[in-house]
Design a protein around this motif. Sequence first.
Motif, PDB file in Angstrom:
ATOM      1  N   ASP A 155       0.756  -1.120   0.082  1.00 47.61           N
ATOM      2  CA  ASP A 155      -0.224   0.093   0.061  1.00 47.61           C
ATOM      3  C   ASP A 155       0.913   1.183   0.112  1.00 47.61           C
ATOM      4  O   ASP A 155       1.651   1.354   0.923  1.00 47.61           O
ATOM      5  N   VAL A 156       0.793   2.017  -1.187  1.00 41.94           N
ATOM      6  CA  VAL A 156       1.737   3.123  -1.274  1.00 41.94           C
ATOM      7  C   VAL A 156       1.824   4.203  -0.054  1.00 41.94           C
ATOM      8  O   VAL A 156       2.645   4.616   0.426  1.00 41.94           O
ATOM      9  N   GLY A 157       0.483   4.216   0.565  1.00 43.66           N
ATOM     10  CA  GLY A 157       0.468   5.004   1.611  1.00 43.66           C
ATOM     11  C   GLY A 157       0.930   4.605   2.990  1.00 43.66           C
ATOM     12  O   GLY A 157       0.980   5.516   3.860  1.00 43.66           O
ATOM     13  N   ASP A 158       1.353   3.238   3.100  1.00 45.64           N
ATOM     14  CA  ASP A 158       1.690   2.598   4.134  1.00 45.64           C
ATOM     15  C   ASP A 158       3.063   1.893   4.066  1.00 45.64           C
ATOM     16  O   ASP A 158       3.273   1.158   4.711  1.00 45.64           O
ATOM     17  N   MET A 159       3.750   2.569   3.406  1.00 44.14           N
ATOM     18  CA  MET A 159       5.303   2.049   3.165  1.00 44.14           C
ATOM     19  C   MET A 159       6.153   2.344   4.412  1.00 44.14           C
ATOM     20  O   MET A 159       5.698   3.453   4.927  1.00 44.14           O
ATOM     21  N   PRO A 160       7.117   1.825   4.510  1.00 49.15           N
ATOM     22  CA  PRO A 160       8.232   1.992   5.502  1.00 49.15           C
ATOM     23  C   PRO A 160       8.772   3.441   5.580  1.00 49.15           C
ATOM     24  O   PRO A 160       9.006   3.857   6.508  1.00 49.15           O
ATOM     25  N   ALA A 161       8.814   3.956   4.130  1.00 55.74           N
ATOM     26  CA  ALA A 161       9.554   5.212   4.053  1.00 55.74           C
ATOM     27  C   ALA A 161       8.337   5.955   3.366  1.00 55.74           C
ATOM     28  O   ALA A 161       7.496   5.268   2.274  1.00 55.74           O
ATOM     29  N   THR A 162       7.719   7.175   3.814  1.00 61.22           N
ATOM     30  CA  THR A 162       6.650   7.612   3.310  1.00 61.22           C
ATOM     31  C   THR A 162       7.063   9.250   2.963  1.00 61.22           C
ATOM     32  O   THR A 162       7.844   9.714   3.394  1.00 61.22           O
ATOM     33  N   ALA A 422      17.992   2.408  -6.822  1.00 60.36           N
ATOM     34  CA  ALA A 422      18.410   2.206  -5.358  1.00 60.36           C
ATOM     35  C   ALA A 422      18.101   3.336  -4.491  1.00 60.36           C
ATOM     36  O   ALA A 422      17.605   3.255  -3.471  1.00 60.36           O
ATOM     37  N   ARG A 423      17.956   4.418  -5.212  1.00 65.48           N
ATOM     38  CA  ARG A 423      17.336   5.521  -4.346  1.00 65.48           C
ATOM     39  C   ARG A 423      15.796   5.602  -3.994  1.00 65.48           C
ATOM     40  O   ARG A 423      15.211   5.935  -2.877  1.00 65.48           O
ATOM     41  N   VAL A 424      15.084   5.099  -5.024  1.00 64.73           N
ATOM     42  CA  VAL A 424      13.645   5.014  -4.965  1.00 64.73           C
ATOM     43  C   VAL A 424      13.625   4.207  -3.784  1.00 64.73           C
ATOM     44  O   VAL A 424      12.604   4.026  -3.045  1.00 64.73           O
ATOM     45  N   VAL A 425      13.927   2.760  -3.837  1.00 62.99           N
ATOM     46  CA  VAL A 425      14.061   1.784  -2.972  1.00 62.99           C
ATOM     47  C   VAL A 425      14.114   2.270  -1.420  1.00 62.99           C
ATOM     48  O   VAL A 425      13.463   2.010  -0.417  1.00 62.99           O
ATOM     49  N   GLY A 426      15.193   3.070  -1.218  1.00 62.66           N
ATOM     50  CA  GLY A 426      15.748   3.670  -0.099  1.00 62.66           C
ATOM     51  C   GLY A 426      14.667   4.417   0.839  1.00 62.66           C
ATOM     52  O   GLY A 426      14.479   4.399   1.876  1.00 62.66           O
ATOM     53  N   LEU A 427      13.788   5.208  -0.126  1.00 61.20           N
ATOM     54  CA  LEU A 427      12.849   6.229   0.268  1.00 61.20           C
ATOM     55  C   LEU A 427      11.558   5.942  -0.035  1.00 61.20           C
ATOM     56  O   LEU A 427      10.370   6.588  -0.013  1.00 61.20           O
ATOM     57  N   SER A 428      11.284   4.418  -0.070  1.00 57.16           N
ATOM     58  CA  SER A 428       9.668   3.941  -0.025  1.00 57.16           C
ATOM     59  C   SER A 428       9.757   2.586   0.456  1.00 57.16           C
ATOM     60  O   SER A 428       9.550   2.564   1.460  1.00 57.16           O
ATOM     61  N   THR A 429      10.139   1.546  -0.202  1.00 57.34           N
ATOM     62  CA  THR A 429       9.916   0.086   0.218  1.00 57.34           C
ATOM     63  C   THR A 429      10.753  -0.188   1.268  1.00 57.34           C
ATOM     64  O   THR A 429      10.549  -0.935   2.196  1.00 57.34           O
TER      65      THR A 429
END
Length: 820
Positions: A155-162, A422-429
């Motif tokens: 759920d995009v709204g509830d990812m570890p990084a938001t 790599a940058r997207v992963v760090g700041l989302s999933t």
Amino acid sequence: MASRPEFLPRGLSVSETISSKVNPFQDGSGFTLNSTAPLATLDYGTEVAGIPFFSVSAIEPPENHHDVQIEVRYSEAYSPLAHPLADGPYIFSVSLANGFRVETFNVSSIGSFASPLVQGGQRWQSIRLLSTGEGSPASISFDRVGFQATVDLYDVGDMPATFQCDDEELNAIWGLGAAAAATACVEKGTQPAVWDVDPVMGVLLRSQKPAVWDNGYALANYTMEFDASIERGGVWWTVAMPNGGYEPYLQLRLVGELPETSTFANVNKTLAPPNSILVSHGYDFVNQTTLPSNLIGTFPVSTPVAEKSWHRIKTVLAPTGHLAVSLDGQEVFQISMSDYYTGGSTVSFTGSFGVGAWQDEVAYVRNLAVTDTANGSTLYAHSLNTEDVLAQFGTQRNIESVCLDGPKRDRLVWLGDFYHTARVVGLSTSRFDLARGTLEIMLGTQNEYGVLAINTPMGYEPKTSAPLGSVGGLEDYQLLGASSMYSYIRSTDDREFLRATWPKWQKQLGWLESRINDTDGLVHLSSEFLATGATAPTSSGSCAAVQVLREFAELAEAIEDGAAASRYTTLADGLVKAVQERLWNEKLGIFSAAVNDRGNFSVPATAFCITSGVASAEQANRSIAILQSQLALGVGYKDDTNVDADDPETKISTNTNGFLLDALFRAGKYSTGHELMRSLWGAMVHNPETSSGASWEYILPDGRPGLDRFTSLAHPWGGAPTYVLTEWAAGLQPAPGPAGFGYRNWVASPEAGLAMGLKHAVCRVQTPLGPLTIRWETAEGDAELRVVVEAPVGTSGTFVLGATKRGLVGKDRYDFNVPI
């Protein structure tokens, strides 16, 4: 099936035709297809991936009276559901997924069944009740359909990084990269093998382009023989596949007798007549947007090719340029390739071999033998009835966690494209385990010169798959891949991994150093993605190299390798001097595309000369200004001055525009960056028929997907706003240098977000010590800013806004107001 997490549809339409006007749909509600409403359109709301499953609750007339046939199509965008091949096929690589986007099923009874192969990424699905003639069942009812997930449920709204702010469009744009990363990064063992091995029958092939032997690329003028039992439809094989399969090659397909009892009602017998062999030079037997195929001929077989019977197929590549095929000892044809049109490409008889099966076809193959045509010596021989063939042909379950280019296409580990991912992963999933696995796979392909494969397949062992990864092509991808390692360490501070892999990274940077020319001091690369046609030495290549050298100087400092840090800094300083002297065009105010192309310039060169620090503030301002005046095209920026702005099919790259987006914010051009974000990435969220919820690969100037049905609509390389919004609009970044690795020290600065007109923003990032969150909102009539920071113990930060600078040390919560 119940043991796997599931993606379930959110919308449904049942009608005579497909429809994007779906009604809300709840799991278990069920639906029925019949002669008056034979077609269901299912909308999953966003990109999903997995193994399709179906639960049938009723068949009328009752089961066993007659089998039902249903045709299922899959697509990221809505409109390809109307196309006979949906938005496929995807025969660029064996991708541990169904190579086709249409599959057909016989349903003989109520109950549950699943496809044998993964569908890698889609938002839309259609199910059509096929008419099979007199006696066809009147209806079929489903109580459940969906996908057994082969990626994380998200759920995009509830990812570890938001990230969230008061602008809903920007929130949706942030989610694009997050969704792409969630569906394109796959955990070890989640992508099942696409071949089954039977100890008697050999390998079972279904809906897959031929998978080729990993050690056959140097072979030439050989004879290939194998036994095939066609279970349904036919069997497909290839010979002389070049290194990696990125050039046209020979395709052959034996079509069986297609008996009515086992042949699906939707089989195109005009395209593939029964009892015939098709020969094509290209990638398939049908054209795909960027993968052309030329049908050389359809050759009839003199006797019926019975299903479930063994046939011996022999293909001869002769040094004379003749291709011959025999079936069960009888020659079907012998032709000279020079007599046939192949689209202007030369037919080579050099390259590897493999076997597969076209859409909905099923075949067993065993006893594969390859011999030298001239002298008969054995080049390869295997019964194909033991599991070791899976690794040899790249069809085994994924052996490592990796981030792919896209969930449906390309399902390959592209080295350079991981720069953004790599940058997207760090700041989302925050699936840093998947990012690390990707880096490990990349390093596993390294050759003796330090070069990494640029597009590694999942199913092969890394070292043996290096030739399939086009080692040596697109040399600037080496730079982008190295930079992705820096992004990983910047987020995680994983110094253990850095130390363990440091010798390999040093070897790669040794290769980079060898590309710095002693005469002009610039980087000379033989092939560059970023240079968009310019000949080395280029601004993009040298500026990207400066960025990598600066980053690796920091990495060296982090593990106390002072000699390497000094070396990389010295090399970077020398390159900066050379770029300024030889590539900056003072008259035009640009970094020239290349030394021998002084008047032209590009988006990648402008971006990397800024992000690397090569450009002064004045040079950045001037080059951005001329870029705005000459490269702006439709919703974004064309790659360079040589691109035809009048061609409506000119593609806008979200990859290169992503480099630029980052550069604009680093240069303080917040308004320009904000406008680009809304125009280019906003186009991906506005139209529900093209929106996948994820970031696209290419886009046309008018905002449509850029490669027609072939476009990947879930491509993390297009997700730059995900990290830009967190780092600039919310304003949370690691502090500069090794001290900031893993956010041990951080900087919070909402300046860009305020300049974008935001009234509040909040973001969360995951650090090795725990989550770090910043919230800010305007107050007192926009005269003040209220800031709340919750930080892990052991970290410290600095808040910066204009002339206000405040140290935040020693607490786990900071709550304060500052004047704007």
